[in-house]
Design a protein around this motif. Structure first.
Motif, short mmCIF file in Angstrom:
data_model
loop_
_atom_site.label_atom_id
_atom_site.label_comp_id
_atom_site.label_asym_id
_atom_site.label_seq_id
_atom_site.Cartn_x
_atom_site.Cartn_y
_atom_site.Cartn_z
N SER A 149 0.66 -1.44 0.11
CA SER A 149 0.46 0.05 0.23
C SER A 149 0.68 1.23 0.07
O SER A 149 1.00 1.70 1.22
CB SER A 149 -1.27 -0.42 1.00
N THR A 184 -7.46 -0.93 6.13
CA THR A 184 -7.36 -1.64 5.66
C THR A 184 -8.10 -1.94 4.76
O THR A 184 -8.00 -1.59 3.03
CB THR A 184 -6.09 -3.28 5.06
N TRP A 233 -6.63 0.90 1.11
CA TRP A 233 -5.89 -0.53 -0.45
C TRP A 233 -6.43 -1.12 -0.80
O TRP A 233 -6.52 -1.18 -2.38
CB TRP A 233 -5.23 -0.40 1.09
N ARG A 276 -3.12 -6.70 6.42
CA ARG A 276 -2.85 -6.81 5.17
C ARG A 276 -2.75 -8.17 4.56
O ARG A 276 -2.47 -8.35 3.57
CB ARG A 276 -1.21 -6.53 5.19
#
Length: 281
Positions: free
Chosen positions: A147, A175, A178, A220
């Motif tokens: 990202s 997230t 992202w 992630r």
């Protein structure tokens, strides 16, 4: 060219004035800045009302706390400009000519769907931090693995956004930005890149990725699985970009301010990095 800015604010009184002032000072006037207060318990509503009374482009309202992504989703639906930028309440625009640069780009490239610029990073005290941005033109492969693009430096065509229903995945606790950017870049056919710094991304202890139930490390993992990329490769590239950013910024400090300033900054980075590791990000 009507430029819309979107912000979700929650207990943002410390940094929110910096953001709005960075918009007030633009050489190209914004069409609107839509800010939804997500149930703040500090004086964020009073700050927003004061700015709304002084500047007609500021539109704000408040609802009970729903979280960042549902709040941004609601704000995006209210946008009536041609292009939009989503910027957090603790970030700001990097210079007074960002909107002018964006407007000139779209005037010359009317078919463009996305324009992305560089991002500067700073800590809560305004000290520069190493950048993850490799200063490359956007890569669909790279953005799936790390990202490195911040949405405070990303301007998106509003018709393109709505026609493709490119909204936040509300099932993601963190997230989600992202994930959103990955889907934007994999859908868009006309993407522009500027070496101009558009946004300033502020790192501090109270960010959502540090305080949410899901840590950014877990987030992630979720994103790399969702988009069929490798978490191992993602972690390796991210670490390489961090070290690259530390080297470039460290060299700049050493060259301009000398060894003592370099040593002080390195100690600060190590302290903050250890704190980040303890928080799992």
């Amino acid at each position: 060219m009507k430029i819309s800015i979107v912000t979700a604010a929650y207990n943002a009184s410390q940094y929110l004035p910096d953001l709005i002032e960075s918009i007030v000072g633009q050489t190209y006037p914004p069409f609107e800045h839509i800010i939804i207060d997500d149930g703040s318990t500090d004086n964020t509503p009073q700050i927003l009302e004061a700015y709304a009374q002084e500047h007609a482009f500021v539109r704000w309202w408040q609802h009970e706390n729903q979280g960042q992504y549902p709040t941004l989703h609601q704000a995006i639906q209210a946008v009536s400009g041609d292009v939009l930028c989503i910027i957090n309440a603790d970030d700001k625009f990097a210079s007074a000519d960002v909107f002018e640069t964006v407007a000139n780009y779209w005037k010359q490239n009317p078919m463009s769907q996305i324009l992305y610029g560089r991002t500067l990073r700073m800590d809560e005290d305004g000290n520069p931090l190493p950048n993850l941005d490799p200063h490359w033109k956007p890569s669909r492969w790279l953005i799936r693995h790390v990202s490195y693009i911040q949405h405070c430096s990303l301007f998106v065509s509003v018709p393109f956004l709505h026609q493709n229903a490119l909204y936040f995945d509300l099932s993601l606790p963190t997230t989600g930005d992202w994930d959103w950017i990955i889907r934007l870049f994999h859908t868009a056919q006309h993407i522009g890149y500027s070496s101009h710094a558009f946004g300033v991304f502020r790192m501090h202890a109270n960010q959502m990725s540090r305080t949410g139930e899901d840590t950014s490390l877990q987030g992630r993992k979720i994103i790399t699985q969702k988009h069929h990329s490798s978490f191992l490769i993602s972690s390796l590239i991210r670490r390489l970009l961090i070290y690259r950013g530390m080297f470039l910024l460290g060299w700049d400090i050493l060259r301009k301010k000398g060894m003592s300033a370099f040593i002080r900054r390195m100690r600060l980075w190590i302290k903050k990095r250890l704190s980040t590791i303890r928080h799992g990000s």
